[in-house]
Design a protein around this motif. Structure first.
Motif, PDB file in Angstrom:
ATOM      1  N   GLU A   1      30.418  -2.950  74.313  1.00 19.14           N
ATOM      2  CA  GLU A   1      31.087  -1.662  74.268  1.00 19.14           C
ATOM      3  C   GLU A   1      32.554  -1.930  74.563  1.00 19.14           C
ATOM      4  O   GLU A   1      32.897  -2.897  75.252  1.00 19.14           O
ATOM      5  N   TRP A   2      33.423  -1.083  74.074  1.00 17.34           N
ATOM      6  CA  TRP A   2      34.856  -1.295  74.307  1.00 17.34           C
ATOM      7  C   TRP A   2      35.186  -1.329  75.793  1.00 17.34           C
ATOM      8  O   TRP A   2      36.054  -2.069  76.230  1.00 17.34           O
ATOM      9  N   LYS A   3      34.451  -0.545  76.595  1.00 13.41           N
ATOM     10  CA  LYS A   3      34.728  -0.503  78.029  1.00 13.41           C
ATOM     11  C   LYS A   3      34.405  -1.831  78.723  1.00 13.41           C
ATOM     12  O   LYS A   3      34.853  -2.064  79.844  1.00 13.41           O
ATOM     13  N   ASP A   4      33.635  -2.719  78.053  1.00 17.20           N
ATOM     14  CA  ASP A   4      33.308  -4.030  78.634  1.00 17.20           C
ATOM     15  C   ASP A   4      34.515  -4.965  78.664  1.00 17.20           C
ATOM     16  O   ASP A   4      34.506  -5.954  79.401  1.00 17.20           O
ATOM     17  N   PHE A   5      35.522  -4.673  77.860  1.00 18.29           N
ATOM     18  CA  PHE A   5      36.709  -5.532  77.815  1.00 18.29           C
ATOM     19  C   PHE A   5      37.702  -5.078  78.871  1.00 18.29           C
ATOM     20  O   PHE A   5      38.066  -3.904  78.936  1.00 18.29           O
ATOM     21  N   LYS A   6      38.135  -6.001  79.689  1.00 16.47           N
ATOM     22  CA  LYS A   6      39.039  -5.686  80.801  1.00 16.47           C
ATOM     23  C   LYS A   6      40.502  -5.991  80.465  1.00 16.47           C
ATOM     24  O   LYS A   6      41.400  -5.315  80.924  1.00 16.47           O
ATOM     25  N   VAL A   7      40.710  -7.048  79.683  1.00 15.92           N
ATOM     26  CA  VAL A   7      42.068  -7.510  79.390  1.00 15.92           C
ATOM     27  C   VAL A   7      42.165  -7.826  77.905  1.00 15.92           C
ATOM     28  O   VAL A   7      41.211  -8.316  77.300  1.00 15.92           O
ATOM     29  N   TYR A   8      43.317  -7.534  77.338  1.00 15.84           N
ATOM     30  CA  TYR A   8      43.571  -7.963  75.969  1.00 15.84           C
ATOM     31  C   TYR A   8      45.013  -8.438  75.850  1.00 15.84           C
ATOM     32  O   TYR A   8      45.876  -8.079  76.634  1.00 15.84           O
ATOM     33  N   ASP A   9      45.231  -9.304  74.872  1.00 18.11           N
ATOM     34  CA  ASP A   9      46.567  -9.840  74.610  1.00 18.11           C
ATOM     35  C   ASP A   9      46.762  -9.829  73.100  1.00 18.11           C
ATOM     36  O   ASP A   9      45.955 -10.402  72.365  1.00 18.11           O
ATOM     37  N   ILE A  10      47.796  -9.162  72.664  1.00 20.96           N
ATOM     38  CA  ILE A  10      48.101  -9.095  71.238  1.00 20.96           C
ATOM     39  C   ILE A  10      49.535  -9.550  71.050  1.00 20.96           C
ATOM     40  O   ILE A  10      50.446  -9.051  71.700  1.00 20.96           O
ATOM     41  N   ASN A  11      49.720 -10.531  70.180  1.00 20.29           N
ATOM     42  CA  ASN A  11      51.072 -10.943  69.818  1.00 20.29           C
ATOM     43  C   ASN A  11      51.095 -11.288  68.335  1.00 20.29           C
ATOM     44  O   ASN A  11      50.115 -11.042  67.628  1.00 20.29           O
ATOM     45  N   GLU A  12      52.183 -11.844  67.857  1.00 21.24           N
ATOM     46  CA  GLU A  12      52.322 -12.086  66.419  1.00 21.24           C
ATOM     47  C   GLU A  12      51.440 -13.236  65.927  1.00 21.24           C
ATOM     48  O   GLU A  12      51.271 -13.406  64.730  1.00 21.24           O
ATOM     49  N   ARG A  13      50.832 -14.006  66.834  1.00 14.39           N
ATOM     50  CA  ARG A  13      50.021 -15.155  66.425  1.00 14.39           C
ATOM     51  C   ARG A  13      48.520 -14.950  66.560  1.00 14.39           C
ATOM     52  O   ARG A  13      47.748 -15.594  65.854  1.00 14.39           O
ATOM     53  N   TYR A  14      48.092 -14.088  67.501  1.00 15.56           N
ATOM     54  CA  TYR A  14      46.660 -13.918  67.726  1.00 15.56           C
ATOM     55  C   TYR A  14      46.365 -12.633  68.494  1.00 15.56           C
ATOM     56  O   TYR A  14      47.251 -11.998  69.047  1.00 15.56           O
ATOM     57  N   ILE A  15      45.070 -12.320  68.539  1.00 20.83           N
ATOM     58  CA  ILE A  15      44.551 -11.244  69.377  1.00 20.83           C
ATOM     59  C   ILE A  15      43.497 -11.867  70.287  1.00 20.83           C
ATOM     60  O   ILE A  15      42.625 -12.606  69.814  1.00 20.83           O
ATOM     61  N   ALA A  16      43.590 -11.595  71.580  1.00 23.31           N
ATOM     62  CA  ALA A  16      42.604 -12.110  72.534  1.00 23.31           C
ATOM     63  C   ALA A  16      41.998 -10.943  73.305  1.00 23.31           C
ATOM     64  O   ALA A  16      42.703 -10.013  73.689  1.00 23.31           O
ATOM     65  N   LEU A  17      40.694 -11.011  73.501  1.00 20.73           N
ATOM     66  CA  LEU A  17      39.962 -10.005  74.277  1.00 20.73           C
ATOM     67  C   LEU A  17      39.182 -10.734  75.373  1.00 20.73           C
ATOM     68  O   LEU A  17      38.563 -11.764  75.107  1.00 20.73           O
ATOM     69  N   GLU A  18      39.207 -10.176  76.578  1.00 20.89           N
ATOM     70  CA  GLU A  18      38.451 -10.777  77.669  1.00 20.89           C
ATOM     71  C   GLU A  18      37.631  -9.706  78.362  1.00 20.89           C
ATOM     72  O   GLU A  18      38.114  -8.612  78.628  1.00 20.89           O
ATOM     73  N   GLY A  19      36.401 -10.052  78.655  1.00 21.36           N
ATOM     74  CA  GLY A  19      35.498  -9.128  79.337  1.00 21.36           C
ATOM     75  C   GLY A  19      34.129  -9.739  79.436  1.00 21.36           C
ATOM     76  O   GLY A  19      33.978 -10.897  79.823  1.00 21.36           O
TER      77      GLY A  19
END
Length: 175
Positions: free
Chosen positions: A128-146
């Motif tokens: 679920e989207w609420k399971d993700f605590k941190v995200y990082d978006i920049n011009e090279r990648y998207i990162a999701l952590e949870g």
């Protein structure tokens, strides 16, 4: 209910390595986790070597300094060893993951307003989207952590898919 969006990822090992091993991240002694400890051990080793060179000039009362610096050296070396081990394990996990991606036939992500699913060769991980605590978006990648952690290089998908994923993450995870 909104429509489900499906994005096919074209995993190229090089694209992932550029992000995972940026700078000295893959270096055992110079990664961000070990760099400070490495220089600390070197500095203490130099001080200890100088003390050993001049140990004959130390009085018996000041000889404790040599023991104290030796203790600091050993303590620093142990902390460095633990950090090097941590980086080594991380590097091994990343290489195993990259090998899995290199050999996969299907890598897709599917998402809607409630769920986010990653499918690698029919092995699905749904959050679920609420399971993700941190995200990082920049011009090279998207990162999701949870609950699960993911990193998607921009080079591994088309520009429209990258923008759609970015927009959904920013919408769902805004604070």
């Amino acid at each position: 209910m909104s429509k489900e969006k499906k994005i096919i990822i074209n995993p190229k090992r090089r694209d992932f390595e550029e992000i995972y091993f940026i700078g000295n991240q893959g270096s055992l002694f110079l990664s961000s986790d070990t760099r400070g400890k490495t220089f600390t051990v070197i500095a203490i080793a130099v001080i200890l070597a100088i003390l050993f060179l001049f140990k004959d000039d130390l009085s018996k009362e000041k000889f404790g300094i040599l023991y104290f610096v030796s203790f600091l050296f050993l303590l620093s070396a142990v902390f460095l060893s633990v950090s090097v081990n941590k980086v080594s394990r991380w590097k091994k996990q990343v290489k195993t993951y990259l090998l899995k991606l290199e050999n996969c036939h299907l890598y897709e992500i599917t998402f809607d307003e409630n769920f986010f699913t990653v499918n690698i060769d029919q092995e699905k991980e749904t959050s679920e989207w609420k399971d993700f605590k941190v995200y990082d978006i920049n011009e090279r990648y998207i990162a999701l952590e949870g609950k699960y952690s993911y990193m998607f290089p921009k080079k591994s998908m088309n520009g429209n898919d990258f923008s759609a994923l970015k927009k959904m993450i920013e919408t769902q995870l805004k604070e």
